[in-house]
Design a protein around this motif. Structure first.
Motif, PDB file in Angstrom:
ATOM      1  N   LEU A  64      21.612  -6.941 -31.874  1.00 41.50           N
ATOM      2  CA  LEU A  64      21.463  -5.743 -32.718  1.00 41.50           C
ATOM      3  C   LEU A  64      22.019  -4.504 -32.022  1.00 41.50           C
ATOM      4  CD1 LEU A  64      17.960  -6.165 -34.418  1.00 41.50           C
ATOM      5  CD2 LEU A  64      20.209  -6.641 -35.363  1.00 41.50           C
ATOM      6  N   ALA A  65      21.912  -4.493 -30.678  1.00 44.97           N
ATOM      7  CA  ALA A  65      22.428  -3.335 -29.939  1.00 44.97           C
ATOM      8  C   ALA A  65      23.948  -3.200 -30.093  1.00 44.97           C
ATOM      9  CB  ALA A  65      22.053  -3.440 -28.461  1.00 44.97           C
ATOM     10  N   THR A  66      24.634  -4.289 -30.468  1.00 43.95           N
ATOM     11  CA  THR A  66      26.098  -4.200 -30.657  1.00 43.95           C
ATOM     12  C   THR A  66      26.459  -3.707 -32.062  1.00 43.95           C
ATOM     13  OG1 THR A  66      26.318  -6.471 -31.469  1.00 43.95           O
ATOM     14  CG2 THR A  66      26.524  -6.142 -29.076  1.00 43.95           C
ATOM     15  N   GLY A 111       5.792  -3.299 -30.943  1.00 45.87           N
ATOM     16  CA  GLY A 111       5.153  -4.600 -30.700  1.00 45.87           C
ATOM     17  C   GLY A 111       5.385  -5.058 -29.272  1.00 45.87           C
ATOM     18  N   LEU A 112       6.607  -4.837 -28.815  1.00 44.40           N
ATOM     19  CA  LEU A 112       6.981  -5.324 -27.491  1.00 44.40           C
ATOM     20  C   LEU A 112       6.326  -4.519 -26.361  1.00 44.40           C
ATOM     21  CD1 LEU A 112       9.255  -7.442 -26.729  1.00 44.40           C
ATOM     22  CD2 LEU A 112      10.547  -5.442 -26.034  1.00 44.40           C
ATOM     23  N   MET A 113       6.464  -3.188 -26.475  1.00 46.23           N
ATOM     24  CA  MET A 113       6.033  -2.338 -25.363  1.00 46.23           C
ATOM     25  C   MET A 113       4.541  -2.007 -25.390  1.00 46.23           C
ATOM     26  SD  MET A 113       8.729  -2.157 -23.699  1.00 46.23           S
ATOM     27  CE  MET A 113       8.190  -1.061 -22.401  1.00 46.23           C
ATOM     28  N   LEU A 114       3.938  -1.985 -26.593  1.00 50.10           N
ATOM     29  CA  LEU A 114       2.530  -1.576 -26.657  1.00 50.10           C
ATOM     30  C   LEU A 114       1.587  -2.748 -26.893  1.00 50.10           C
ATOM     31  CD1 LEU A 114       2.916   1.781 -28.649  1.00 50.10           C
ATOM     32  CD2 LEU A 114       2.881   1.419 -26.188  1.00 50.10           C
ATOM     33  N   LEU A 152       2.862  -6.727 -26.549  1.00 55.23           N
ATOM     34  CA  LEU A 152       3.232  -7.903 -25.749  1.00 55.23           C
ATOM     35  C   LEU A 152       3.310  -7.613 -24.248  1.00 55.23           C
ATOM     36  CD1 LEU A 152       5.876  -9.685 -28.003  1.00 55.23           C
ATOM     37  CD2 LEU A 152       3.464 -10.214 -27.704  1.00 55.23           C
ATOM     38  N   MET A 153       3.849  -6.444 -23.907  1.00 60.17           N
ATOM     39  CA  MET A 153       4.003  -6.116 -22.479  1.00 60.17           C
ATOM     40  C   MET A 153       2.636  -6.043 -21.785  1.00 60.17           C
ATOM     41  SD  MET A 153       6.791  -5.799 -20.817  1.00 60.17           S
ATOM     42  CE  MET A 153       7.893  -4.790 -19.929  1.00 60.17           C
ATOM     43  N   PRO A 154       1.652  -5.264 -22.341  1.00 60.67           N
ATOM     44  CA  PRO A 154       0.329  -5.271 -21.689  1.00 60.67           C
ATOM     45  C   PRO A 154      -0.261  -6.677 -21.623  1.00 60.67           C
ATOM     46  CG  PRO A 154       0.437  -3.530 -23.355  1.00 60.67           C
ATOM     47  CD  PRO A 154       1.704  -4.310 -23.470  1.00 60.67           C
ATOM     48  N   ASP A 214      13.611  11.486 -32.895  1.00 61.92           N
ATOM     49  CA  ASP A 214      13.444  10.372 -33.831  1.00 61.92           C
ATOM     50  C   ASP A 214      14.592   9.399 -33.539  1.00 61.92           C
ATOM     51  OD1 ASP A 214      12.724   8.776 -35.950  1.00 61.92           O
ATOM     52  OD2 ASP A 214      13.763   9.980 -37.451  1.00 61.92           O
ATOM     53  N   LYS A 215      14.530   8.797 -32.320  1.00 55.96           N
ATOM     54  CA  LYS A 215      15.740   8.081 -31.894  1.00 55.96           C
ATOM     55  C   LYS A 215      15.805   6.640 -32.361  1.00 55.96           C
ATOM     56  CE  LYS A 215      14.162   7.485 -27.115  1.00 55.96           C
ATOM     57  NZ  LYS A 215      14.570   7.498 -25.723  1.00 55.96           N
ATOM     58  N   PHE A 216      14.689   6.099 -32.870  1.00 58.15           N
ATOM     59  CA  PHE A 216      14.730   4.692 -33.286  1.00 58.15           C
ATOM     60  C   PHE A 216      14.689   4.556 -34.804  1.00 58.15           C
ATOM     61  CE2 PHE A 216      12.208   4.279 -29.183  1.00 58.15           C
ATOM     62  CZ  PHE A 216      13.354   4.074 -28.434  1.00 58.15           C
TER      63      PHE A 216
HETATM   64  C1  HEM Z   1      20.298  -7.903 -20.858  1.00 64.54           C
HETATM   65  C2  HEM Z   1      19.281  -7.289 -21.345  1.00 64.54           C
HETATM   66  C3  HEM Z   1      19.281  -6.047 -22.198  1.00 64.54           C
HETATM   67  C4  HEM Z   1      20.293  -5.296 -22.763  1.00 64.54           C
HETATM   68  C5  HEM Z   1      21.794  -5.567 -22.670  1.00 64.54           C
HETATM   69  C6  HEM Z   1      19.694  -4.209 -23.481  1.00 64.54           C
HETATM   70  C7  HEM Z   1      20.347  -3.217 -24.190  1.00 64.54           C
HETATM   71  C8  HEM Z   1      19.774  -2.113 -24.773  1.00 64.54           C
HETATM   72  C9  HEM Z   1      20.470  -1.050 -25.456  1.00 64.54           C
HETATM   73  C10 HEM Z   1      21.965  -1.010 -25.640  1.00 64.54           C
HETATM   74  C11 HEM Z   1      19.557  -0.140 -25.866  1.00 64.54           C
HETATM   75  C12 HEM Z   1      19.802   1.170 -26.627  1.00 64.54           C
HETATM   76  C13 HEM Z   1      20.066   1.005 -28.073  1.00 64.54           C
HETATM   77  C14 HEM Z   1      19.087   0.211 -28.844  1.00 64.54           C
HETATM   78  O1  HEM Z   1      17.888   0.513 -28.865  1.00 64.54           O
HETATM   79  O2  HEM Z   1      19.535  -0.776 -29.446  1.00 64.54           O
HETATM   80  C15 HEM Z   1      18.275  -0.611 -25.458  1.00 64.54           C
HETATM   81  C16 HEM Z   1      17.086   0.070 -25.663  1.00 64.54           C
HETATM   82  C17 HEM Z   1      15.844  -0.432 -25.372  1.00 64.54           C
HETATM   83  N1  HEM Z   1      15.578  -1.673 -24.817  1.00 64.54           N
HETATM   84 FE1  HEM Z   1      16.932  -2.984 -24.103  1.00 64.54          FE
HETATM   85  N2  HEM Z   1      18.336  -4.299 -23.334  1.00 64.54           N
HETATM   86  C18 HEM Z   1      18.053  -5.404 -22.570  1.00 64.54           C
HETATM   87  C19 HEM Z   1      16.811  -5.855 -22.217  1.00 64.54           C
HETATM   88  C20 HEM Z   1      15.620  -5.297 -22.640  1.00 64.54           C
HETATM   89  C21 HEM Z   1      14.318  -5.838 -22.344  1.00 64.54           C
HETATM   90  C22 HEM Z   1      14.073  -7.107 -21.543  1.00 64.54           C
HETATM   91  C23 HEM Z   1      13.398  -5.004 -22.905  1.00 64.54           C
HETATM   92  C24 HEM Z   1      11.903  -5.065 -22.918  1.00 64.54           C
HETATM   93  C25 HEM Z   1      11.200  -6.065 -22.522  1.00 64.54           C
HETATM   94  C26 HEM Z   1      14.124  -3.927 -23.554  1.00 64.54           C
HETATM   95  C27 HEM Z   1      13.538  -2.889 -24.228  1.00 64.54           C
HETATM   96  C28 HEM Z   1      14.205  -1.804 -24.736  1.00 64.54           C
HETATM   97  C29 HEM Z   1      13.560  -0.602 -25.242  1.00 64.54           C
HETATM   98  C30 HEM Z   1      12.059  -0.350 -25.330  1.00 64.54           C
HETATM   99  C31 HEM Z   1      14.586   0.269 -25.611  1.00 64.54           C
HETATM  100  C32 HEM Z   1      14.423   1.698 -26.103  1.00 64.54           C
HETATM  101  C33 HEM Z   1      14.293   2.592 -24.854  1.00 64.54           C
HETATM  102  C34 HEM Z   1      14.065   4.058 -25.138  1.00 64.54           C
HETATM  103  O3  HEM Z   1      15.061   4.752 -25.437  1.00 64.54           O
HETATM  104  O4  HEM Z   1      12.895   4.487 -25.079  1.00 64.54           O
HETATM  105  N3  HEM Z   1      15.474  -4.150 -23.369  1.00 64.54           N
HETATM  106  N4  HEM Z   1      18.421  -1.820 -24.788  1.00 64.54           N
END
Ligand code: HEM
Length: 214
Positions: A190-192, A134-137, A139-141, A122-124
């Motif tokens: 948000l990732a920060t 929305g993005l992966m299932l 918009l991406m297709p 349950d990582k998200f």
């Molecule tokens: C410079 C570009 C990007 C950075 C720095 C970045 C950073 C991150 C980070 C830190 C995570 C893990 C933590 C979290 O979910 O917040 C993450 C997960 C994820 N990101 Fe990104 N991301 C980038 C681009 C993208 C793009 C372009 C996409 C999709 C079009 C994307 C899709 C995802 C997905 C689906 C996950 C979850 C992956 C999993 O564990 O299954 N990210 N990203």
């Protein structure tokens, strides 16, 4: 760190997902930049010529599409947990999403902890599930299918006419691309917002997320 705080790590992001993520990120950024030149050639010239931008855009698009298929196959067939991880539960929709929004807009700035605790099953958090689903299932297709049609206008012209013509197709591709562009900024911001600014980047790099117990 205080004497009462003990560190623990959980393995959150398997290697195939990490490899996919960073190739995909590079691919999407390349697609956005080349796409801007292709859409506004009179104002933007980053890659020398229009033709060069199109060539790079096509190469990045094909790479992102192939890796998308790998990502889908990995979660669907190898792990079998795509829907469990990516689709919000009833609780997420009724309560979780509001608690998470409250955290991002208020509690985070008061030093509070996220209401969601990531585990491999349950990582998200509910907001991540909504956005990533929305993005992966969806918009991406869509962006891949519209891209494939634009790349093969002559052989696939009957399909293009069926869905409303080339103008509609190109506009749809452009609008979906705008969603990806907007997502990038929100996603990175948000990732920060982990317990440290780089806490969420670590599992995306080496797989391990630090959990803090107080
Ligand atoms: C410079 C570009 C990007 C950075 C720095 C970045 C950073 C991150 C980070 C830190 C995570 C893990 C933590 C979290 O979910 O917040 C993450 C997960 C994820 N990101 Fe990104 N991301 C980038 C681009 C993208 C793009 C372009 C996409 C999709 C079009 C994307 C899709 C995802 C997905 C689906 C996950 C979850 C992956 C999993 O564990 O299954 N990210 N990203």
């Amino acid at each position: 760190m205080s004497a009462h705080t003990e560190k623990e790590y959980i393995y959150l992001t398997p290697m195939p997902v990490r490899i996919w993520h960073w190739i995909n990120a590079l691919g999407i950024v390349t697609l956005c930049i080349t796409g801007i030149q292709i859409r506004f050639p009179e104002y933007v010239n980053i890659f020398g010529s229009y033709k060069a931008a199109i060539r790079l855009h096509n190469t990045a698009g094909i790479t992102v599409s192939i890796f998308y298929a790998v990502w889908l196959g990995y979660y669907l067939i190898v792990k079998g947990n795509l829907f469990r991880l990516y689709v919000p539960s009833t609780y997420d929709l009724k309560m979780g999403i509001f608690r998470q929004v409250l955290f991002y807009f208020y509690h985070f700035f008061k030093g509070g902890a996220s209401p969601h605790h990531a585990t491999p099953d349950d990582k998200f958090n509910p907001m991540q599930k909504m956005a990533y689903m929305g993005l992966m299932l969806v918009l991406m297709p869509l962006v891949i299918v519209t891209g494939i049609l634009i790349l093969n206008v002559a052989p696939l012209r009957e399909w293009i006419i069926l869905i409303g013509g080339i103008k509609l197709l190109v506009s749809a591709h452009f609008l979906i691309a705008c969603c990806f562009f907007a997502f990038l900024f929100v996603h990175v911001y948000l990732a920060t917002m982990g317990h440290t600014p780089l806490a969420h980047f670590k599992p995306m790099w080496d797989g391990w997320e630090e959990v803090e117990h107080h």
